[in-house]
Design a protein around this motif. Structure first.
Motif, PDB file in Angstrom:
ATOM      1  N   ALA A 186       0.822  -1.212   0.000  1.00 45.73           N
ATOM      2  CA  ALA A 186       0.000   0.000   0.000  1.00 45.73           C
ATOM      3  C   ALA A 186       0.854   1.260   0.000  1.00 45.73           C
ATOM      4  CB  ALA A 186      -0.924  -0.012   1.212  1.00 45.73           C
ATOM      5  N   GLU A 187       1.895   1.287   0.815  1.00 49.03           N
ATOM      6  CA  GLU A 187       2.752   2.470   0.862  1.00 49.03           C
ATOM      7  C   GLU A 187       3.485   2.666  -0.468  1.00 49.03           C
ATOM      8  OE1 GLU A 187       2.781   4.727   3.119  1.00 49.03           O
ATOM      9  OE2 GLU A 187       1.534   3.675   4.588  1.00 49.03           O
ATOM     10  N   SER A 188       3.871   1.583  -1.121  1.00 48.95           N
ATOM     11  CA  SER A 188       4.508   1.690  -2.436  1.00 48.95           C
ATOM     12  C   SER A 188       3.536   2.272  -3.452  1.00 48.95           C
ATOM     13  CB  SER A 188       4.994   0.313  -2.902  1.00 48.95           C
ATOM     14  OG  SER A 188       5.934  -0.234  -2.010  1.00 48.95           O
ATOM     15  N   GLU A 189       2.284   1.866  -3.367  1.00 47.13           N
ATOM     16  CA  GLU A 189       1.265   2.350  -4.298  1.00 47.13           C
ATOM     17  C   GLU A 189       1.080   3.857  -4.193  1.00 47.13           C
ATOM     18  OE1 GLU A 189      -1.688   0.672  -7.164  1.00 47.13           O
ATOM     19  OE2 GLU A 189       0.227   0.090  -6.275  1.00 47.13           O
ATOM     20  N   ARG A 190       1.308   4.408  -3.023  1.00 42.97           N
ATOM     21  CA  ARG A 190       1.132   5.855  -2.834  1.00 42.97           C
ATOM     22  C   ARG A 190       2.167   6.653  -3.620  1.00 42.97           C
ATOM     23  NH1 ARG A 190       0.833   7.370   3.305  1.00 42.97           N
ATOM     24  NH2 ARG A 190      -0.373   9.134   2.528  1.00 42.97           N
ATOM     25  N   PHE A 191       3.304   6.053  -3.923  1.00 40.54           N
ATOM     26  CA  PHE A 191       4.326   6.726  -4.731  1.00 40.54           C
ATOM     27  C   PHE A 191       4.234   6.348  -6.203  1.00 40.54           C
ATOM     28  CE2 PHE A 191       6.065   6.538  -0.435  1.00 40.54           C
ATOM     29  CZ  PHE A 191       6.486   7.855  -0.242  1.00 40.54           C
ATOM     30  N   LEU A 192       3.572   5.232  -6.489  1.00 34.34           N
ATOM     31  CA  LEU A 192       3.494   4.734  -7.859  1.00 34.34           C
ATOM     32  C   LEU A 192       2.384   5.391  -8.666  1.00 34.34           C
ATOM     33  CD1 LEU A 192       4.464   2.668  -9.999  1.00 34.34           C
ATOM     34  CD2 LEU A 192       2.858   1.026  -8.982  1.00 34.34           C
ATOM     35  N   ARG A 193       1.265   5.698  -8.033  1.00 35.89           N
ATOM     36  CA  ARG A 193       0.095   6.240  -8.733  1.00 35.89           C
ATOM     37  C   ARG A 193       0.028   7.751  -8.577  1.00 35.89           C
ATOM     38  NH1 ARG A 193      -0.672   1.876 -11.825  1.00 35.89           N
ATOM     39  NH2 ARG A 193      -0.483   0.016 -10.489  1.00 35.89           N
ATOM     40  N   ARG A 194      -0.202   8.430  -9.673  1.00 39.41           N
ATOM     41  CA  ARG A 194      -0.109   9.891  -9.663  1.00 39.41           C
ATOM     42  C   ARG A 194      -1.084  10.540  -8.684  1.00 39.41           C
ATOM     43  NH1 ARG A 194       0.158  13.967 -14.896  1.00 39.41           N
ATOM     44  NH2 ARG A 194       0.449  15.890 -13.669  1.00 39.41           N
ATOM     45  N   SER A 195      -2.343  10.105  -8.672  1.00 44.25           N
ATOM     46  CA  SER A 195      -3.321  10.747  -7.801  1.00 44.25           C
ATOM     47  C   SER A 195      -2.967  10.542  -6.329  1.00 44.25           C
ATOM     48  CB  SER A 195      -4.731  10.206  -8.072  1.00 44.25           C
ATOM     49  OG  SER A 195      -4.807   8.822  -7.782  1.00 44.25           O
ATOM     50  N   LEU A 196      -2.458   9.357  -5.985  1.00 48.53           N
ATOM     51  CA  LEU A 196      -2.068   9.103  -4.604  1.00 48.53           C
ATOM     52  C   LEU A 196      -0.801   9.868  -4.242  1.00 48.53           C
ATOM     53  CD1 LEU A 196      -2.716   5.251  -4.370  1.00 48.53           C
ATOM     54  CD2 LEU A 196      -4.191   7.116  -3.598  1.00 48.53           C
ATOM     55  N   HIS A 197       0.102   9.995  -5.203  1.00 44.17           N
ATOM     56  CA  HIS A 197       1.318  10.787  -4.997  1.00 44.17           C
ATOM     57  C   HIS A 197       0.962  12.245  -4.732  1.00 44.17           C
ATOM     58  CE1 HIS A 197       4.476  13.453  -6.704  1.00 44.17           C
ATOM     59  NE2 HIS A 197       5.323  12.613  -6.111  1.00 44.17           N
ATOM     60  N   GLU A 198       0.050  12.792  -5.525  1.00 40.49           N
ATOM     61  CA  GLU A 198      -0.363  14.180  -5.329  1.00 40.49           C
ATOM     62  C   GLU A 198      -1.070  14.358  -3.988  1.00 40.49           C
ATOM     63  OE1 GLU A 198      -2.715  15.021  -8.741  1.00 40.49           O
ATOM     64  OE2 GLU A 198      -0.979  15.347 -10.068  1.00 40.49           O
ATOM     65  N   GLU A 199      -1.874  13.400  -3.621  1.00 39.56           N
ATOM     66  CA  GLU A 199      -2.562  13.451  -2.337  1.00 39.56           C
ATOM     67  C   GLU A 199      -1.557  13.459  -1.191  1.00 39.56           C
ATOM     68  OE1 GLU A 199      -6.189  10.916  -1.555  1.00 39.56           O
ATOM     69  OE2 GLU A 199      -4.742   9.931  -0.239  1.00 39.56           O
ATOM     70  N   LEU A 200      -0.533  12.628  -1.302  1.00 38.68           N
ATOM     71  CA  LEU A 200       0.484  12.530  -0.253  1.00 38.68           C
ATOM     72  C   LEU A 200       1.260  13.829  -0.107  1.00 38.68           C
ATOM     73  CD1 LEU A 200       2.344  10.951   1.703  1.00 38.68           C
ATOM     74  CD2 LEU A 200       3.616  10.170  -0.306  1.00 38.68           C
ATOM     75  N   PHE A 201       1.799  14.344  -1.196  1.00 39.13           N
ATOM     76  CA  PHE A 201       2.683  15.502  -1.099  1.00 39.13           C
ATOM     77  C   PHE A 201       1.924  16.806  -0.914  1.00 39.13           C
ATOM     78  CE2 PHE A 201       5.770  12.473  -2.645  1.00 39.13           C
ATOM     79  CZ  PHE A 201       6.939  12.880  -2.027  1.00 39.13           C
ATOM     80  N   SER A 202       0.669  16.856  -1.339  1.00 36.21           N
ATOM     81  CA  SER A 202      -0.105  18.092  -1.125  1.00 36.21           C
ATOM     82  C   SER A 202      -0.413  18.308   0.348  1.00 36.21           C
ATOM     83  CB  SER A 202      -1.412  18.031  -1.923  1.00 36.21           C
ATOM     84  OG  SER A 202      -2.259  16.991  -1.440  1.00 36.21           O
ATOM     85  N   ALA A 203      -0.351  17.244   1.141  1.00 39.58           N
ATOM     86  CA  ALA A 203      -0.642  17.371   2.570  1.00 39.58           C
ATOM     87  C   ALA A 203       0.558  17.866   3.368  1.00 39.58           C
ATOM     88  CB  ALA A 203      -1.100  16.030   3.133  1.00 39.58           C
ATOM     89  N   ILE A 204       1.766  17.773   2.783  1.00 34.05           N
ATOM     90  CA  ILE A 204       2.965  18.158   3.518  1.00 34.05           C
ATOM     91  C   ILE A 204       3.137  19.672   3.470  1.00 34.05           C
ATOM     92  CG2 ILE A 204       5.471  17.912   3.644  1.00 34.05           C
ATOM     93  CD1 ILE A 204       5.154  15.176   2.324  1.00 34.05           C
ATOM     94  N   GLN A 205       3.306  20.272   4.629  1.00 29.71           N
ATOM     95  CA  GLN A 205       3.515  21.709   4.739  1.00 29.71           C
ATOM     96  C   GLN A 205       4.990  21.968   5.023  1.00 29.71           C
ATOM     97  OE1 GLN A 205       1.018  23.798   4.080  1.00 29.71           O
ATOM     98  NE2 GLN A 205      -0.351  22.047   3.808  1.00 29.71           N
ATOM     99  N   TRP A 206       5.568  22.800   4.196  1.00 24.90           N
ATOM    100  CA  TRP A 206       6.993  23.089   4.362  1.00 24.90           C
ATOM    101  C   TRP A 206       7.211  24.294   5.260  1.00 24.90           C
ATOM    102  CZ3 TRP A 206       9.565  19.024   2.815  1.00 24.90           C
ATOM    103  CH2 TRP A 206       9.035  18.242   1.816  1.00 24.90           C
ATOM    104  N   HIS A 207       6.127  24.776   5.904  1.00 26.10           N
ATOM    105  CA  HIS A 207       6.218  25.860   6.884  1.00 26.10           C
ATOM    106  C   HIS A 207       5.629  25.349   8.188  1.00 26.10           C
ATOM    107  CE1 HIS A 207       7.242  28.600   3.624  1.00 26.10           C
ATOM    108  NE2 HIS A 207       6.204  28.113   2.956  1.00 26.10           N
ATOM    109  N   SER A 208       6.397  25.426   9.261  1.00 22.84           N
ATOM    110  CA  SER A 208       5.998  24.807  10.524  1.00 22.84           C
ATOM    111  C   SER A 208       4.787  25.448  11.170  1.00 22.84           C
ATOM    112  CB  SER A 208       7.172  24.854  11.526  1.00 22.84           C
ATOM    113  OG  SER A 208       7.556  26.193  11.796  1.00 22.84           O
ATOM    114  N   SER A 209       4.422  26.653  10.759  1.00 20.11           N
ATOM    115  CA  SER A 209       3.306  27.341  11.393  1.00 20.11           C
ATOM    116  C   SER A 209       1.951  26.913  10.854  1.00 20.11           C
ATOM    117  CB  SER A 209       3.457  28.863  11.204  1.00 20.11           C
ATOM    118  OG  SER A 209       3.473  29.183   9.819  1.00 20.11           O
ATOM    119  N   ALA A 210       1.928  26.054   9.837  1.00 20.08           N
ATOM    120  CA  ALA A 210       0.665  25.674   9.210  1.00 20.08           C
ATOM    121  C   ALA A 210      -0.224  24.920  10.191  1.00 20.08           C
ATOM    122  CB  ALA A 210       0.931  24.806   7.984  1.00 20.08           C
TER     123      ALA A 210
END
Length: 369
Positions: A186-210
């Motif tokens: 399942a974790e591999s699939e999150r990097f393999l499929r575009r929609s899951l990849h976008e879902e994963l990285f869109s959640a990461i905030q590169w500013h700690s105040s978020a």
């Protein structure tokens, strides 16, 4: 709705305190968005207008959202018990619960998720789990290998069993080995499929105040790996590297390795023929497990991908059909019921403290204007 005078003896400050506890519940990627309305004897929870209905797509996001609602309501019940109030939950599903309201002066259609009613009971004992609401947090470090004591496992199981229909199953031996394979897939699939990849990285905030999403510090990525991981948010690069098997390597690091290393692996299962109801119950049970773990000085990380991706369908364009089928059949064989949440757990003693605690929106932002 903010009545100036409450005829019911539940004071406004008590309602605010109960509502406050809900916003500290866990949710996928720290993204649960809802609004709270005060009534004289109850709290009303409304889903955000963009909450997925799960009819055509985003069914896994709906399941995650419903689990988060379950956790939030559980927190509210626990806090109410500290104040001497018994709660009655009216869970509302279906189109008949849609209503038109106003948010920031604009008309919106919202879905009523729950009505939490209160009444006072003489001699009601507070639930001790409420003490851990503010200190519960995810720890993504590698854990101390010290095994959990049988008494600790029993206490966590009892916390889950307090929610009717929910059960905590500990994975050991061959069952644990099989679960690790499902988690890795399942974790591999999150990097393999575009929609899951976008879902994963869109959640990461590169500013700690978020106050939404996951601050990058909380991911506990090794310092030397941070620049490379940040570069992987670009799908063209990720797609090229996947031809070399990068998704498998990342899935191993994100899922298999930390779960293999942890002293215990558990899964929350629910006996329910209706996914929405099952997800809500799973959220309540999992929050109780997590709070109990916090009181016992245990650390925990939820690993939801392998249990929620099977809820997707072809319209989601996420996990492949083969992967969804493997995950669903695998968990069915392991637990004999619907698995909703798998997690790793260990001792806080000997484990580095979490580097960063995710923030939340202020309570006023949960109150519609």
């Amino acid at each position: 709705m903010q009545p100036a005078n409450l005829s019911f003896p539940l004071h406004r400050t008590q309602l605010e305190s109960i509502a406050e506890s809900g916003r500290w519940a866990p949710s996928a990627d720290n993204g649960l968005d809802y609004s709270v309305e005060y009534a004289p004897d109850a709290l009303h929870l409304w889903a955000a207008p963009d909450f997925p209905d799960g009819e055509q797509s985003q069914r896994h996001r709906r399941v995650l959202g419903l689990m988060a609602f379950g956790a939030a309501v559980e927190n509210m019940q626990l806090r109410a018990s500290e104040l001497g109030w018994r709660t009655t939950i009216d869970w509302a599903w279906g189109d008949e619960q849609l209503a038109t309201g106003t948010v920031n002066g604009l008309p919106v259609q919202r879905r009523r998720m729950a009505r939490i009613a209160f009444d006072q009971v003489a001699g009601l004992a507070p639930d001790p789990l409420a003490q851990a609401i503010m200190t519960r947090q995810t720890n993504r470090h590698f854990y101390s290998r010290k095994p959990l004591a049988p008494a600790q496992q029993m206490a966590l199981g009892a916390a889950a069993a307090a929610v009717g229909g929910a059960q905590l199953i500990w994975l050991q031996g061959k069952e644990r080995k099989k679960a690790l394979e499902l988690i890795w897939l399942a974790e591999s699939e999150r990097f393999l499929r575009r929609s899951l990849h976008e879902e994963l990285f869109s959640a990461i905030q590169w500013h700690s105040s978020a106050a939404h999403g996951l601050p990058w510090q909380s991911l506990e990525i090794e310092a030397l790996m941070r620049p490379a991981f940040r570069a992987l948010r670009h799908w063209p690069l990720m797609r090229r590297l996947n031809h070399l098997g990068m998704h498998r390597l990342l899935g191993f690091r994100a899922g298999y390795w930390p779960c293999w290393q942890a002293p215990a692996l558990g899964v929350v299962v629910v006996s329910s023929s209706e996914p929405a109801s099952g997800a809500r119950l799973a959220g309540q049970a999992f929050e109780r497990i997590w709070l109990s773990a916090t009181l016992q000085r245990l650390v925990l990380q939820p690993m939801a991908a392998s249990t929620v991706l099977p809820f997707q369908n072809e319209a989601d364009q996420g996990a492949s059909h083969a992967t969804r089928q493997t995950l669903q059949q695998g968990w069915q064989q392991l637990v004999g019921d619907r698995a909703f949440m798998v997690f790793r757990i260990g001792h806080a003693d000997g484990t580095p403290a979490a580097s960063f605690k995710t923030q939340r929106r202020s309570l006023t932002e949960f109150i519609p204007i």
